[in-house]
Design a protein around this motif. Structure first.
Motif, PDB file in Angstrom:
ATOM      1  N   MET A 136      32.524  26.324  24.395  1.00  0.00           N
ATOM      2  CA  MET A 136      31.832  25.344  23.564  1.00  0.00           C
ATOM      3  C   MET A 136      30.554  25.961  22.979  1.00  0.00           C
ATOM      4  O   MET A 136      29.789  26.609  23.701  1.00  0.00           O
ATOM      5  CB  MET A 136      31.457  24.117  24.394  1.00  0.00           C
ATOM      6  N   LYS A 172      26.854  25.310  21.370  1.00  0.00           N
ATOM      7  CA  LYS A 172      25.812  24.263  21.459  1.00  0.00           C
ATOM      8  C   LYS A 172      25.169  24.047  20.090  1.00  0.00           C
ATOM      9  O   LYS A 172      24.912  25.002  19.360  1.00  0.00           O
ATOM     10  CB  LYS A 172      24.764  24.675  22.490  1.00  0.00           C
ATOM     11  N   LYS A 227      26.003  11.859  15.026  1.00  0.00           N
ATOM     12  CA  LYS A 227      26.378  11.792  16.442  1.00  0.00           C
ATOM     13  C   LYS A 227      27.588  10.897  16.654  1.00  0.00           C
ATOM     14  O   LYS A 227      28.470  11.206  17.468  1.00  0.00           O
ATOM     15  CB  LYS A 227      25.196  11.291  17.278  1.00  0.00           C
ATOM     16  N   TRP A 274      32.401  15.984  18.484  1.00  0.00           N
ATOM     17  CA  TRP A 274      31.946  17.373  18.521  1.00  0.00           C
ATOM     18  C   TRP A 274      32.822  18.246  19.425  1.00  0.00           C
ATOM     19  O   TRP A 274      33.170  19.387  19.082  1.00  0.00           O
ATOM     20  CB  TRP A 274      30.479  17.416  18.994  1.00  0.00           C
ATOM     21  N   GLN A 275      33.153  17.723  20.585  1.00  0.00           N
ATOM     22  CA  GLN A 275      33.929  18.530  21.532  1.00  0.00           C
ATOM     23  C   GLN A 275      35.310  18.858  20.983  1.00  0.00           C
ATOM     24  O   GLN A 275      35.863  19.936  21.256  1.00  0.00           O
ATOM     25  CB  GLN A 275      34.069  17.791  22.874  1.00  0.00           C
ATOM     26  N   GLU A 301      29.229  21.279  21.353  1.00  0.00           N
ATOM     27  CA  GLU A 301      28.549  20.343  22.244  1.00  0.00           C
ATOM     28  C   GLU A 301      27.178  20.049  21.640  1.00  0.00           C
ATOM     29  O   GLU A 301      26.367  20.963  21.474  1.00  0.00           O
ATOM     30  CB  GLU A 301      28.392  20.951  23.642  1.00  0.00           C
ATOM     31  N   ILE A 352      23.666  19.081  21.923  1.00  0.00           N
ATOM     32  CA  ILE A 352      22.740  19.082  23.066  1.00  0.00           C
ATOM     33  C   ILE A 352      21.346  18.568  22.689  1.00  0.00           C
ATOM     34  O   ILE A 352      20.464  18.529  23.554  1.00  0.00           O
ATOM     35  CB  ILE A 352      22.626  20.496  23.675  1.00  0.00           C
TER      36      ILE A 352
END
Length: 536
Positions: free
Chosen positions: A1, A3, A18, A23-24, A29, A31
Motif C-alpha cells: 500500500m 501512503k 475521502k 483508496w485501498q 492508504e 493517512i
C-alpha cells in the motif's frame, strides 16, 4: 500500500475525496488530510507519505511552496497538484519543481480513480526498478571476491593496460603495485595417503580451501596479493621491494613457510615456482610464465619443493643429452630380457633424464618415444588386446619423473607377462603339433628332428629345449617310446611276423628293432608275445 496525504484548504474537497474514493481498492492508504502546506510539512517530520495530492492556492503555504519544500527534502515523494487556475506560469513552476501531475479542477471521481491507477502503475515500476537494482547490488557484493580473482588472473596471466590496472585497483580497494614485483605459483602435488572421495569432489575442495587458507593468512600478514587460477593454482604477487636480492629472499622465505605448514599440518604437499622479478604491473605475465617454467622442473626433481627460475636459467645447452637409442634398447630388452633387466633399464633411462635437466617438453618427447617403441613391440609380437591399452598421452597424467618411472615399470611388467603367456601358449601349441606329427609319421624310417622342426617352424636347438621341458623326453626318446607302444599293440593283437612289425613302426633292420624293444620292454618281442598269450 502506498501512503497518501490530501492537502486542500477547502474541507468539502477533502471530505469528498475521502468518501468517494475507495483508496485501498486502488492500492493506497489515506493517512492524513491537511488545510495547508505548512501543517502537512510539519507532520512529514515523523510520517512521510508516498504521494501528496495538494491544491495550489492555500493560506500560510500554497501548493507550489509545498512542492518546493518536498522536492528539496523528500525528493522521492510524488507530488500531484490540483488547481482551478489554468495559467501557463503555474504549469511552468510545477514542471521546474518536478511535480508529477498538474490537474485542473473540477476533477470527477472517475478521473481521480484513473489518476490513482496511473500513479500506482508508475510507482510500481519505480519500486520494481529499485528492487532490481538492490538485488543486483547485493549480487555484485557477493560476486566481488570472484570478480577480484578474475581481474588479478587477467592481470598476471594475460596482462592489462596501465589505465585499466589503475581503475580496477581503485575499484577493488587494492593497494597499487610498485617496483619491484614478482610472482610465485603454487600447485598441489597430491593429497597424500587420504581416502579421497572422488564421486562428490567435496573432500578435494575442502583440502584445496585449507591450502588456500594457509596462503591467505601469510598474504594478509605480508600484504601480498593472492588469488586462485582456473587451474586451481595459488598465485602470490610480491611488490614494493627495490632490492632484487631482498625480494627473492622474501619470496623464498614465504614460499618455504607455506610449503612447510601444508606438509606438516594438512598432511599433503605443494610445489611452488618462483618467477623472475619485473618492474611494472604490465610485465607481470613475464614473471608468471617464468614461475610456471620453474614449477615444471618438479617433473625432474620431485614434489614438495620450492623451485626458482634463477636456479635453472643460464644452464649450458643441456650438454648431457639423453641417449637417442633408448627406444631401440627397450624393444630389445622387452623381447629377450627378464622383468628385472627391464626394470634396471627403465631406472637407468629415468636417471639419465634427471641428470640431463632437459626442459619438460623435451623430456616428455624422450619418454613418448620410448612408449611408442613399447607399443610397436607389442604389435610385432601380436599381443593385441592381451596387453592393456597404452597411450602416448598417458605421460600427462603424472607430475614427476618418479611417478612415470613407477608407471613404466608396471606397464612393461604387464607387457612382458603378456609376452611370456603368449610365448607359452604358442610353444605349447607347437609342441602339440609336433606330437601329432610324430604319432602320425612314426612308421617312417627316415623321420628326423629336422623334418619335425621344419613342420612346426622352430629352430632345432630351441625345439629340443622346449620339447624336453614340456614332455620330459628328447625327440628320439619320445619317438622310440611311441614306436615301442605301437609294436606292443601289434604283438598282442596280430600274428604279424617280427620283421613285419619292425617295418610297420619305422625300423628297416629287424635285429636293431629287437635290441631296442628288449631295452624298452625288458624282454625280446617273442618273449613279450608269448607272455601276453599265456596271460590272455
Amino acid at each position: 500500500m502506498y501512503k497518501v496525504f490530501i492537502v486542500d484548504d477547502e474541507a468539502v474537497v477533502r471530505d469528498g475525496l475521502k468518501r468517494t474514493i475507495n483508496w485501498q481498492e486502488h492500492g493506497f492508504e489515506l493517512i492524513g488530510d491537511y488545510p495547508n502546506g505548512r501543517e502537512a510539512l510539519e507532520v512529514m517530520e515523523h510520517t512521510v507519505p508516498d504521494v501528496i495530492i495538494s491544491d495550489i492556492s492555500m493560506p500560510f503555504m500554497d501548493g507550489l511552496e509545498l512542492a518546493a519544500a518536498v522536492s528539496q527534502k523528500y525528493p522521492y515523494v510524488k507530488m500531484i497538484i490540483l488547481t482551478g487556475f489554468d495559467e501557463f506560469e503555474y504549469a511552468q513552476q510545477a514542471i521546474r519543481l518536478k511535480v508529477s501531475d498538474f490537474i485542473l479542477k473540477p476533477i470527477t471521481a472517475h478521473e481521480m480513480r484513473d489518476l490513482l491507477h496511473k500513479v500506482k502503475r508508475e510507482m510500481d515500476e519505480v519500486a520494481q526498478q529499485h528492487e532490481d537494482l538492490s538485488r543486483l547490488y547485493n549480487q555484485l557484493k557477493q560476486s566481488l571476491p570472484l570478480l577480484k580473482e578474475r581481474f588479478l588472473e587477467r592481470l598476471v596471466v594475460n596482462g592489462l593496460r596501465t589505465a585499466e590496472i589503475n581503475e580496477r585497483f581503485q575499484y577493488f580497494g587494492l593497494t597499487p603495485l610498485s617496483p619491484l614485483q614478482l610472482v610465485t605459483v603454487a600447485d598441489i602435488d597430491d593429497f597424500g595417503i587420504r581416502n579421497i572421495r572422488t564421486d562428490t569432489g567435496h573432500d578435494t575442495e575442502i583440502l584445496r580451501y585449507a591450502a588456500f587458507n594457509v596462503f591467505e593468512e601469510i598474504a594478509n600478514r605480508e600484504n601480498l596479493l593472492l588469488f586462485r587460477t582456473r587451474e586451481e593454482r595459488l598465485v602470490l604477487v610480491f611488490s614494493g621491494e627495490e632490492d632484487e636480492t631482498v625480494l627473492y629472499e622474501q619470496a623464498y622465505r614465504i614460499a618455504e613457510e607455506a610449503r612447510f605448514y601444508i606438509d606438516k599440518f594438512l598432511k599433503f604437499t605443494v610445489s611452488i615456482g618462483v618467477g623472475q622479478a619485473c618492474r611494472t604491473a604490465e610485465e607481470l605475465p613475464l614473471s608468471y610464465k617464468s614461475a610456471l617454467s620453474a614449477l615444471d622442473y618438479r617433473f625432474l626433481l620431485g614434489k614438495n619443493r620450492v623451485l626458482s627460475i634463477l636456479d635453472f636459467e643460464g644452464r649450458p645447452s643441456y650438454g648431457n643429452q639423453p641417449q637417442s637409442d633408448w627406444d631401440r634398447q627397450l624393444a630389445s630388452v622387452v623381447k629377450t630380457g627378464s622383468i628385472q633387466e627391464v626394470h634396471q633399464f627403465i631406472q637407468g633411462f629415468v636417471a639419465q633424464l634427471k641428470e640431463s635437466m632437459v626442459p619438460l617438453d623435451s623430456c616428455l618427447l624422450h619418454i613418448q618415444k620410448v612408449i611408442l617403441s613399447l607399443m610397436n613391440t607389442t604389435q610385432e609380437l601380436g599381443l593385441g588386446e592381451d596387453c592393456r591399452q597404452i597411450h602416448l598421452t598417458d605421460v600427462y597424467r603424472f607430475k614427476t619423473l618418479d611417478e612415470i618411472e613407477a608407471w613404466l615399470e608396471e606397464t612393461v611388467s604387464s607387457v612382458m607377462t603378456a609376452i611370456s603367456e603368449n610365448r607359452n601358449h604358442y610353444t605349447l601349441t607347437q609342441i602339440r603339433k609336433a606330437v601329432e606329427y610324430i604319432e602320425t609319421h612314426y612308421a617312417e624310417e627316415k623321420i628326423s628332428l629336422q623334418d619335425l622342426c621344419r613342420h612346426v617352424l622352430m629352430s632345432t636347438s630351441y625345439f629340443s629345449l622346449v620339447f624336453k621341458q614340456h614332455t620330459g623326453e628328447t625327440f628320439v626318446e619320445y619317438l622310440t617310446r611311441i614306436r615301442m607302444e605301437k609294436a606292443k599293440e601289434m604283438l598282442q593283437h596280430t600274428t604279424m611276423k617280427f620283421y613285419e612289425i619292425a617295418g610297420k613302426v619305422g625300423y628297416g633292420d629287424p635285429n636293431y628293432f629287437s635290441i631296442l624293444f628288449k631295452k624298452h620292454a625288458g624282454m625280446t618281442p617273442r618273449e613279450y608275445r608269448d607272455r601276453h598269450a599265456k596271460e590272455s
